[in-house]
Design a protein around this motif. Structure first.
Motif, PDB file in Angstrom:
ATOM      1  N   UNK A   1       8.033   2.381 -13.415  1.00  0.00           N
ATOM      2  CA  UNK A   1       7.939   2.849 -11.979  1.00  0.00           C
ATOM      3  C   UNK A   1       6.910   4.093 -12.241  1.00  0.00           C
TER       4      UNK A   1
ATOM      5  N   UNK B   1       8.515  -1.134   4.733  1.00  0.00           N
ATOM      6  CA  UNK B   1       8.321  -1.296   3.109  1.00  0.00           C
ATOM      7  C   UNK B   1       6.936  -1.129   2.523  1.00  0.00           C
TER       8      UNK B   1
ATOM      9  N   UNK C   1      14.305   3.715  -5.085  1.00  0.00           N
ATOM     10  CA  UNK C   1      14.356   2.397  -4.303  1.00  0.00           C
ATOM     11  C   UNK C   1      15.847   2.050  -3.910  1.00  0.00           C
TER      12      UNK C   1
ATOM     13  N   UNK D   1       6.364   8.564  -1.049  1.00  0.00           N
ATOM     14  CA  UNK D   1       7.542   8.374  -0.429  1.00  0.00           C
ATOM     15  C   UNK D   1       8.815   8.534  -1.394  1.00  0.00           C
TER      16      UNK D   1
ATOM     17  N   UNK E   1       0.865   3.878  -0.586  1.00  0.00           N
ATOM     18  CA  UNK E   1       0.191   5.144  -1.431  1.00  0.00           C
ATOM     19  C   UNK E   1      -0.831   4.730  -2.117  1.00  0.00           C
TER      20      UNK E   1
ATOM     21  N   UNK F   1      19.003   5.926  -7.707  1.00  0.00           N
ATOM     22  CA  UNK F   1      18.481   5.332  -9.003  1.00  0.00           C
ATOM     23  C   UNK F   1      17.539   6.169  -9.463  1.00  0.00           C
TER      24      UNK F   1
ATOM     25  N   UNK G   1       2.179  12.857  -1.406  1.00  0.00           N
ATOM     26  CA  UNK G   1       2.822  12.131  -0.353  1.00  0.00           C
ATOM     27  C   UNK G   1       3.561  10.766  -0.880  1.00  0.00           C
TER      28      UNK G   1
ATOM     29  N   UNK H   1      19.917   0.885  -1.143  1.00  0.00           N
ATOM     30  CA  UNK H   1      20.532  -0.434  -1.611  1.00  0.00           C
ATOM     31  C   UNK H   1      21.776  -0.368  -2.247  1.00  0.00           C
TER      32      UNK H   1
ATOM     33  N   UNK I   1      11.473  -2.603  -7.636  1.00  0.00           N
ATOM     34  CA  UNK I   1      11.490  -1.809  -6.648  1.00  0.00           C
ATOM     35  C   UNK I   1      12.070  -2.642  -5.429  1.00  0.00           C
TER      36      UNK I   1
ATOM     37  N   UNK J   1      11.455   7.043  -1.449  1.00  0.00           N
ATOM     38  CA  UNK J   1      12.213   5.720  -1.747  1.00  0.00           C
ATOM     39  C   UNK J   1      11.299   5.048  -2.770  1.00  0.00           C
ATOM     40  N   UNK J   2      10.095   5.267  -3.004  1.00  0.00           N
ATOM     41  CA  UNK J   2       9.060   4.643  -3.832  1.00  0.00           C
ATOM     42  C   UNK J   2       9.792   4.739  -5.103  1.00  0.00           C
TER      43      UNK J   2
ATOM     44  N   UNK K   1       5.928   2.272   2.348  1.00  0.00           N
ATOM     45  CA  UNK K   1       6.452   3.154   1.198  1.00  0.00           C
ATOM     46  C   UNK K   1       5.940   2.690  -0.023  1.00  0.00           C
ATOM     47  N   UNK K   2       6.118   1.500  -0.411  1.00  0.00           N
ATOM     48  CA  UNK K   2       5.833   1.191  -1.904  1.00  0.00           C
ATOM     49  C   UNK K   2       4.149   0.660  -1.777  1.00  0.00           C
TER      50      UNK K   2
END
Lengths: 426, 236
Positions: free
Chosen positions: A263, B115, A248, A242, B122, A257, A240, A252, B177, A244-245, B118-119
């Motif tokens: 990351x 946000x 990102x 995301x 988790x 990316x 799970x 933008x 990020x 966008x994690x 998302x970041x």
């Protein structure tokens, strides 16, 4: 109640009473002692795991390595006093975990510490959750195609045999009855058959050539081998994470990316092995088995992470010695087309899966959409954008007015100039 | 189909050879066929219109020894929007007093929540209790911070900002990020949540004053996360 049962009843009631008293006592004693689990969760769990080394060592049975109980209490309350005093066990422990100072916990009582140690010693890993097996079902549905084609072929052969049998029977019957048989022309010399075959072949060839020419330069289903087996299904699907994690930039910038290794390491500092092999085995598109743990070790090599030392390898200047992973780009648009991720994801609120397909189901990513101009334009014509509550579209006053008056139900991208050539080609 | 007609009308020797050849062909073609999977990108019409003449992001660049087109910014360069971030890594005393003059309206707080989910969610969980999917499923050795815990409830916001920017213990840096404003939006969301759960008064609201928390803007997200967490528990 019969007389004979009375003593039995008495015994039962008394023993039940005694049982309740014992239960109550047990309950009291349990609530009186400090709750090791709660203490562990709020104080220790952010750096320690009962079974695995994390920032600090695994705690299960760690008290057996202590010189004595007293020592353990001192260490937890303030480890640095022991280290400063030159205690050999303390110094060895301190050095082993990269000289990271353990947070002192003077507020914990000796009983608290004992309760925590008792909890971790008795800790047993929870049973792993079973993930549903999606892969086999998909393979099963693929196999159906074969069954159908075999069935069709058998039926066709049967039909031909029956037709031949029928005609030879008729010829036999004719010769018996004395009716003259027509001279049989072999099928491959029949003008009708030759003409039909020629026309069909001509059409098929035309279709094949035109289609091939149109698809030249398009890369639908392109699924290149990547330098590292990264499964989107394991990350975005099962775990799970995301989209966008990692990507990102999709909100933008023009580029979504490709995440740099730092990351990856946000999670993989801790996750150093693939534990899902039983519930979901990793396989390449060719069906070759992949060892997930080996792939994580490969990531560590790229990221410059030393899994034993639990720290990055650094050069003399202190820079992390990482090398970028050279991923193979899958979705390639020609240079004469401009595409911007942020424009679609942030402004248009388009879901990733709309263009990239069921990414959360893919081990190795393939190009889901044809990415042809017709495909782009179709979506621009048909899709009603999220028009209300979207600041980016506030300048389209006429449409807002019409929406308010009920003259229209929605606005498509094409109605905002989304099919103008210069929108994408400039 | 025509092939079947032919088969029938030819004599046995020919039939044999034709069967062998066609079988060979079918098997040969079948072995080439890899479903719809393709490992090569195929050909293109006009390379000069397909490939950018200028070096594009993520294309290899022969002018640099490491062949990266995306270069690191010059030492000391400040990215747009990052002007007011003076924090230095490792200066733990400065962390504690560090804060921002930014104030956020309801929409921005909601964005902070998005946000966060998302970041941060988790690991830290959408309930901010440290029970994110990665920890709850047993993949993490150590528990991510539980923001409802007394230890974090009154933690200076600068210290949390430093953790986002540089990482802390097992947590990595999120500087690549989240940009500066996004980091503060996330922190405002956390602080607002904490103030509703016994933390300090919330001071990052638009008015800039401590505002009593009336409505929890995160209710929807939290409720969803709740049901998700419960599902996870059931799986166990």
């Amino acid at each position: 109640m019969p007389e004979s049962l009375k003593p039995l009843f008495r015994i039962c009631s008394r023993s039940a009473f005694a049982f309740f008293i014992v239960l109550l006592l047990c309950n009291f004693s349990a609530s009186a002692a400090p709750d090791g689990k709660a203490l562990f969760m709020s104080n220790c769990a952010s750096c320690h795991n009962p079974l695995k080394d994390a920032t600090g060592p695994a705690l299960k049975d760690i008290d057996k390595t202590f010189p004595d109980k007293e020592w353990g209490h001192k260490w937890v309350k303030n480890s640095q006093t022991l280290v400063a005093a030159g205690d050999p066990t303390a110094v060895a422990m301190f050095n082993k975990f990269g000289k990271v100072v353990m947070t002192p916990f003077p507020q914990l009582s000796n009983e608290d510490i004992d309760a925590i140690l008792a909890y971790v010693d008795a800790y047993a890993p929870p049973a792993a959750a079973q993930a549903p097996r999606g892969g086999e079902e998909a393979a099963g549905s693929n196999d159906n195609g074969w069954i159908y084609s075999i069935l069709t072929l058998t039926l066709l052969v049967l039909a031909v045999i029956l037709w031949r049998a029928n005609s030879s029977l008729r010829r036999a019957a004719n010769s018996v009855e004395g009716v003259p048989n027509e001279k049989e022309i072999p099928v491959y010399r029949s003008k009708l058959v030759i003409a039909v075959t020629a026309i069909v072949l001509f059409i098929l060839a035309g279709y094949w050539i035109v289609n091939g020419a149109i698809n030249e330069g398009r890369q639908q289903n392109y699924q290149p081998l990547q330098p590292l087996f990264y499964s989107h299904k394991v990350h975005a699907g099962i775990n799970q994470v995301n989209c966008l994690y990692c990507h990102a930039g999709a909100e933008k910038s023009r580029q979504a990316m490709i995440p740099s290794t730092n990351v990856c390491m946000n999670c993989h500092k801790q996750i150093n092995s693939y534990t899902g092999a039983e519930s979901y085995a990793l396989k390449t598109a060719e069906g070759k088995e992949i060892n997930g743990t080996e792939q994580i070790q490969l990531l560590y090599k790229y990221a410059g992470w030393d899994p034993v030392k639990k720290d990055y390898n650094r050069d003399a200047k202190g820079n992390i010695m990482a090398t970028p992973i050279q991923w193979v780009k899958i979705h390639n648009l020609p240079d004469h087309v401009y595409f911007n991720h942020a424009q679609h994801v942030k402004v248009g609120k388009v879901q990733c899966q709309r263009c990239h397909g069921p990414i959360q189901e893919m081990d190795e990513v393939y190009q889901f959409a044809p990415l042809s101009m017709g495909w782009c334009i179709n979506c621009h014509r048909q899709t009603e954008v999220q028009f209300g509550a979207n600041n980016y579209y506030s300048i389209f006053e006429k449409y807002h007015q019409e929406l308010k008056e009920g003259k229209r139900t929605g606005v498509t991208e094409a109605e905002m100039g989304g099919t103008e050539c210069q929108k994408c080609h400039y | 189909m025509t092939f079947e007609f032919l088969l029938f009308t030819l004599n046995m020797n020919k039939i044999k050879s034709i069967v062998v050849v066609s079988l060979g062909l079918t098997l040969g073609l079948a072995s080439c066929d890899s479903g719809n999977m393709r490992r090569t990108p195929g050909h293109i019409y006009a390379p000069d219109m397909t490939y950018s003449v200028a070096y594009d992001a993520y294309t290899s660049n022969p002018n640099f020894s490491d062949s990266l087109t995306s270069r690191k910014p010059v030492e000391g360069a400040i990215a747009r929007g990052h002007l007011y971030d003076h924090l230095k890594e490792g200066d733990t005393t400065a962390y504690k007093t560090y804060t921002t003059s930014m104030r956020f309206n309801a929409d921005e707080l909601k964005e902070g929540g998005r946000l966060f989910n998302i970041y941060c969610g988790i690991c830290h969980g959408s309930n901010l209790d440290g029970q994110g999917p990665l920890f709850a499923s047993g993949k993490f050795a150590s528990m991510p911070a539980n923001f409802k815990d007394a230890k974090y409830l009154h933690m200076p916001v600068g210290q949390m900002y430093a953790a986002i920017k540089y990482g802390k213990n097992m947590m990595g840096s999120y500087a690549s990020q989240l940009d500066v404003k996004q980091r503060w939006m996330v922190l405002a969301y956390i602080k607002k949540y904490q103030s509703a759960n016994g933390g300090d008064a919330f001071t990052f609201g638009e008015s800039g004053k401590a505002t009593p928390v009336v409505v929890d803007t995160t209710k929807g997200a939290v409720a969803m996360a709740d049901s998700k967490d419960k599902k996870d528990e059931k799986k166990k």
